[in-house]
Scaffold this active site. Sequence first.
Site, short mmCIF file in Angstrom:
data_model
loop_
_atom_site.label_atom_id
_atom_site.label_comp_id
_atom_site.label_asym_id
_atom_site.label_seq_id
_atom_site.Cartn_x
_atom_site.Cartn_y
_atom_site.Cartn_z
CG LEU A 172 -1.97 1.06 1.34
CD1 LEU A 172 -2.94 0.98 0.19
CD2 LEU A 172 -2.74 0.88 2.65
CD GLU A 202 -1.15 5.01 -3.32
OE1 GLU A 202 -0.57 5.30 -2.26
OE2 GLU A 202 -2.23 4.36 -3.35
CG HIS A 243 -12.20 7.67 -3.03
ND1 HIS A 243 -12.26 8.22 -1.78
CD2 HIS A 243 -11.41 6.57 -2.94
CE1 HIS A 243 -11.54 7.49 -0.94
NE2 HIS A 243 -11.00 6.47 -1.62
#
Lengths: 433, 322
Positions: B58, B60, B127
């Site tokens: 996890l 990026e 999101h």
Amino acid sequence: MATGAAVDVVMPQMGVSVSEGTITKWLKSVGESVEADEPLLEISTDKVDTEVPSPGSGVVSEILVSEGETVAVGTLLARIGGDGSAAAPPAPAPVEEPAAPAAPAPPAPAPAAPEPAEAHNGHDRTFVSPVVARIAAEHGIDPAQVEGTGRGGRVTKKDIQAFIEASPPPEAEAPGAPPTPAPVPVAAAPAAPAELEPGERIEPMSAMRRGIAEHMRRSLDTAAHVTSAIEVEMARVVAARERRKHEFEHEYGVKLTYLAFVARATVETLREWPWVNAELRGASIVTRNHVNLGFAVALEGGKGLIVPVVKHAEGLNLLGMARAVADLAERARSKKLLPDDVQGGTFTITNPGGAGTLLGTPVISQPQSAILGTYAVVKRPWVIQDETGADAIAIRPIMNLTLTYDHRLVDGAYAGGFLRDLRARLESWSDDE
Amino acid sequence: VSEKTYLQAISDGLRLEMRHDPRVFVLGEDVGVYGGAFKVTLGFQEEFGEWRVLDMPLSETAILGGATGAAMMGMRPVAEMQFADFVSCGWDHIVTIAAKQRWRAGTPVPIVLRLPSGGGFSGGPFHSQNPESSFAHVPGLKCVCPATPEDAKGLLISAIEDPNPVLFFEHKHLYRRVKGEVPDERYTTPIGVARIHRPGEDVTVVTWGAMVYTATEAAAQLEDLSVEIVDLRSVLPWDKEAVLASVRKTSKVLVLHEDTLTGGFGAEIAATVAEEAFEDLDAPPRRLAAPDTPVPFAPALEQAFIPQVADVVAALRELAEY
């Protein structure tokens, strides 16, 4: 700083035959200060491009006509100074006129065409969008003539396209009487083709180019043009120029050109052939006791041609002529000519010979009756008589001269007489001239 | 040719490219066993094995740093962000390294970043974003934003073939809502070439991504108005000539995007139109975009945030009446 009343800046009268001018550039903007007689803006008319000096000192408080707009002589262009001008918020220009169709009213389209002179005088028009301005310029249309369907009566692209489609192509629009050009430059140019071929580029004509186009066409439609040519042996003029050019340059700072010699000889010769320096006015012939000598000056890059005038050229000797020509040519190229400098010519000399050309058929500047063309001075084999009277061939500098004249007034024999005498004057040039 | 959803078209393109070129591999969070957050890579690990479909921690930063390094070593990584919003963690790798390595050292960095972006489903501020404008400002990157299934597949294959870092903004709202005919074989769609989504005469809409459909619905409601819709497909490079050609025809332009207004890519388009097509304009170039706030959660607020069909109708109506 400025106190008291504001000074109005109006479109100046650029001579009797000029009724309107185009603002090409504002040299000061609102809020900037300007001195009296300091250049304030540049304007362009069909006759001349020039700077307009400020009529007073102070802060530019309002500019009412924007760059690119064409307005009638006398139209208020700007205001300078005035009490509280610095504090006053710069008024949005177009709202000033009482006649303006203001926003809150229902979209009242500007009344169509009946009073073009009224509708034309500037800031009572609604906003003209860039594309409408471009189409209008390409087709020589005044957008004020088009009925607008956009917001607040604005002329939309579709409106002007429909207007163009509905109106017949403005062919051969009757030029009218020469001394009074139509006040509104409507449809001066034939409609541009709508579609461009690949590789083509389109641009609007400048005010000067439109003026030249209109004048040249009108002259050919008016005068009966005939051209006669003569060869002049220039040995004495060449020698005189060689002898005196350094003196002119060093003593007076003036460049001595062949044009000054030809101009000098022409002025003398015109006294003997007054109709070449005359004008047809209605059914009458007007001759005069003076010569206002115009000479054509090409602007750089083919941008146009301007014809400043040496007033009372009959009173100038060779030095005075050379000085006057140099001064006017310089001011023509630096856009410093005053309106009077291009008015009132009675005869014109054009010099296409600068590029080496040998003959041409110029167009007469209306309402004059003739124009002299001068061409390149070229060394040629020339038949002379030696001291025994026998023919011989010598190398001589030769120049062709043409006189293009209006055959309505000047006949061939008369023109020939003028050219013969002009040649004699140049071939026998002496420094006493 | 078969009918596919936008999501299936992306999946199809990625799969074909992995079969076509052994240097291509995918990496991301849950892309392997789980098949990706949106199931784009469902079944990929079974077909290509776990070394070509890498489940990543996890981070990026690790995904984008790893992809950049692998690309410099000659691989063709396709990295997935679960949501485009998270790409900001990897800004340094993309903007400082990937975008500039070719200029600094001559090393190409052929990575593709798949960035599920866009709102419309109450995803909230983390999101739902459309960050393409931020990256379109970075020389050395390419940014594509397909609107149709056919373009999504063809542009993804072009992106993987491209020797530059390409950010592939795939709009989540289109994943399963949009279907279209998609050729079965492998094909490419050129990056930087716009598509006339709908030809028209009166007014131009320049847009991309999901807004292409919003504009299409608006145009259908304006029966008396002939609306031309230019789907840019890529914002970096963008097809200036296509936009200018359309504006020269209609003389009125609306630039529409889902991203926020200030500094959005629409500003670049409007400025270019003003600079290069000034003499063809019959109205000021107009922008319609989201207001300058984070994306709200609440459905009513999100609707107020994302340009809606009614907003486009009103903007086009105003332009037409100008």
